[in-house]
Enzyme design. Sequence first.
Site: not given
Ligand code: 13P
Length: 249
Positions: A9-11, A92, A94, A162, A168, A207, A228-229
């Site tokens: 997920n590149w956000k 999600h 966020e 999640e 993150g 994470s 994510g990251g």
């Molecule tokens: P991180 O891997 O950066 O913690 O993010 C997880 C996430 O929100 C994937 O959708």
Amino acid sequence: MRRKLVAGNWKMFGLKTDLGEIEKIAAAAAANPQVDVALCVPFTLIAPAVAVAAGLPIGAQDLHEADKGPHTGCISGAMLAELGATLTIVGHSERRADQHETSHDAWAKAAAARRHGLKVILCCGETEAEHNAGRAERIVQSQIEKSLPDLAGPEWLTLAYEPRWAIGTGKTPSLEDIAAMHAIGRAKLRTMVGDAADGIRILYGGSVTGTNAEAILATDNVDGALVGGASLTAEKFVPIIEAAARVSR
Ligand code: 13P
């Protein structure tokens, strides 16, 4: 047996200068055929990513619940499909936090994605306050109950657990806690879709890194990871794909 799925997920990260990373990730996906890999990129990168990512499913991170209409700044499932997206994330945390989306919104968005042939990664997970108050189980059950689309089936629906406080932050739940929450998710799915629950993949997200991926992916009822990251570069993401391949042998 459920195949592992490693989804990135590149956000709100990524420009055309990052397409080289997507090419490398696609090559790693092709080299590890026992694992499913997908990448959910910003809307602006969907078409260019599809063009360079031979064979790697490219997805979106959200869509509008309507097929078209006067919704300034929004994007529909039909538009995503036309760009070449084959899946999308919905619900999600966020978006729940920043755009005040509810589980009902996630349900409507999942249904819209389905109408346009897009696979869905439906997210659930408790906040830190809910976690500390011992309410994680109830929150996740309620989110699944309210957001699971009708006729949810393994061929198009994936659930992602999640925990918000793990996203993150570098913090992850213990493997026992992950197993317990995924078992709760599986049991809830079973009450809603019966035996089809056995085929629906439940990803863990929050994470995940090349260092912790193998242990997490080997945990009961963890059928993959939503990353994510660590999905933003091939250097960080490929080791997670390879960890999934190792636990799939
Ligand atoms: P991180 O891997 O950066 O913690 O993010 C997880 C996430 O929100 C994937 O959708």
